[in-house]
Design an enzyme around this catalytic site. Sequence first.
Site, PDB file in Angstrom:
ATOM      1  N   LYS A  28      12.483  38.552  25.776  1.00 21.03           N
ATOM      2  CA  LYS A  28      12.448  39.463  26.924  1.00 21.03           C
ATOM      3  C   LYS A  28      13.844  40.018  27.198  1.00 21.03           C
ATOM      4  O   LYS A  28      14.708  39.337  27.740  1.00 21.03           O
ATOM      5  CB  LYS A  28      11.958  38.737  28.186  1.00 21.03           C
ATOM      6  CG  LYS A  28      11.557  39.754  29.257  1.00 21.03           C
ATOM      7  CD  LYS A  28      11.672  39.232  30.675  1.00 21.03           C
ATOM      8  CE  LYS A  28      13.019  39.401  31.292  1.00 21.03           C
ATOM      9  NZ  LYS A  28      13.509  40.789  31.401  1.00 21.03           N
ATOM     10  N   GLU A  56      23.063  29.917  29.206  1.00 14.72           N
ATOM     11  CA  GLU A  56      24.385  30.544  29.015  1.00 14.72           C
ATOM     12  C   GLU A  56      24.601  31.409  30.247  1.00 14.72           C
ATOM     13  O   GLU A  56      23.966  32.462  30.377  1.00 14.72           O
ATOM     14  CB  GLU A  56      24.386  31.413  27.757  1.00 14.72           C
ATOM     15  CG  GLU A  56      24.173  30.652  26.456  1.00 14.72           C
ATOM     16  CD  GLU A  56      25.381  29.857  26.025  1.00 14.72           C
ATOM     17  OE1 GLU A  56      26.453  29.993  26.652  1.00 14.72           O
ATOM     18  OE2 GLU A  56      25.260  29.080  25.070  1.00 14.72           O
ATOM     19  N   CYS A  94      30.622  37.900  30.128  1.00 16.02           N
ATOM     20  CA  CYS A  94      30.669  36.538  30.688  1.00 16.02           C
ATOM     21  C   CYS A  94      31.987  35.859  30.351  1.00 16.02           C
ATOM     22  O   CYS A  94      32.419  34.966  31.069  1.00 16.02           O
ATOM     23  CB  CYS A  94      29.505  35.724  30.149  1.00 16.02           C
ATOM     24  SG  CYS A  94      29.391  35.775  28.362  1.00 16.02           S
ATOM     25  N   GLU A 105      32.262  35.831  40.137  1.00 15.11           N
ATOM     26  CA  GLU A 105      32.229  36.658  38.933  1.00 15.11           C
ATOM     27  C   GLU A 105      32.056  38.119  39.363  1.00 15.11           C
ATOM     28  O   GLU A 105      31.025  38.481  39.921  1.00 15.11           O
ATOM     29  CB  GLU A 105      31.053  36.224  38.062  1.00 15.11           C
ATOM     30  CG  GLU A 105      31.039  36.894  36.711  1.00 15.11           C
ATOM     31  CD  GLU A 105      29.852  36.454  35.863  1.00 15.11           C
ATOM     32  OE1 GLU A 105      28.737  36.333  36.402  1.00 15.11           O
ATOM     33  OE2 GLU A 105      30.058  36.255  34.654  1.00 15.11           O
TER      34      GLU A 105
END
Length: 450
Positions: free
Chosen positions: A153, A228, A262, A352
């Site tokens: 997906k 992750e 990331c 982040e």
Amino acid sequence: MTLTVVNPATEEPIAELERAGVDETDEAVARAREAFPAWRAVAPGDRARLLRRVATLVEENTDELARIESRNVGKPISGARGEIGMVAQVFHFYAGAVDKHGGETIPVAGGVAATFREPLGVVGLIVPWNFPANIASWKLGPALACGNTVVLKPAELTPLSALRLGELCLEAGIPEGVVNVLVGKGSVVGQRLIEHPEVAKIAFTGSTEVGRLVMQGAAGTIKRVTLELGGKSANVIFEDADLEKAAAAAPYSVFDNAGQDCCARSRVLVQRSVYDRFLDLLVEATRGVKVGDPADESTEMGPLVSASHRETVASFVEGEPTFRGDVPDGPGYWYPCTLVEASNDDRVAREEVFGPVAAVIPFDDEADAIRISNDTPYGLSGSIWTRDGARALRVARATDAGVLSVNANTSVRVQTPFGGFKQSGFGRELGMHALEGYSEVKSVFISTEG
Ligand code: NAD
């Protein structure tokens, strides 16, 4: 319901797709389930040949795939080409790994025990929008090599390269039903995959927030998960480093992919004794980043992925930053390269940002650098710049992060394990380590007694 896919550099629609719902998800899982017994039984050498063929087809279609990725994510075309090059390398690597991931024989009383690596069954692969083809390949390669079938997906914003990869898998001769690509909402298709009793594992890459939902949802069926997740990595510059080299490399480490990475070293930690000098060098290097049309071969940074994401990124910058770059006029979700002098307690240093914003933070000595570097809930990546080899190793060992580099800012290599500590997740992708996450170890005792 239809999904309109947009080019973030022009804000123009580039595709209209049907969204899958729960029924389509169940059908895809059923197809994958049906394909599983035959796929796991394919002789390792034959499975390797099929993966090798996918790698070759990706190589042959690099330009097309790179253009899809560039138009859909807003990535500079040169970088997109490099990413598709990595996709091919990943399939080559796991083609080579298929028949090298064996078991052991273990001497025990009364006989011998053998271990086998068994595939899990149907694996749900849920990927984010920032490196769509790349991250899909990191999961597809080892999952297929181990004999699993998959439902992939992609993120709703960037589904196009995953759809094309699915076609190339079929063209390579991977049987129908082994690789299923479903475009749909995370809260519908993703959620159904997480809860589906016939899905053995979820390999998830995305935000820490959704990672938590994956863990919760997987509890119902004791599903395997690898996560992750997000990062807030530090780029640590010691006073004895080659400052020019570190400054020249620093923009790539946070502005590549417009900071939507990331592994972005979005905290630049600089030893106080060289802080002013390094900041000057960093500003100059950042000024040099070429921002513009992703289709232009010389462009280094494109737009952000969406208008709403740009709003989020902008919310991190209060007042006048130390440096703010230029962006093109006209349409596109542009956001400039931005440097902010900060303390590690500021929001820009704690959360982040996932955009081209770096927080520059001073530190006093080695112990202070390690303390600040680890003072984050995340633990994905990071860099250490010093000419003192012993210090580099000391700091690397003391840093709570899964992927570090010394005198370089790169995180990802096909051959080496990639993944996080702390709230950056668990499990490893890439290298031989990834195979652990897509197989179960089975132990069989064989009696030698007469
Ligand atoms: P996201 O968490 O919003 O979405 C990731 C995927 O999960 C998408 O496919 C999305 O549709 C799906 N999803 C969303 N809600 C879901 C739900 N309730 N149930 C199941 N699936 C759901 O992340 P994003 O915005 O696409 O990507 C950015 C994030 O990904 C950042 O935090 C970044 O750090 C992280 N990321 C991590 C890595 C890594 O390897 N550690 C790599 C790339 C990106």
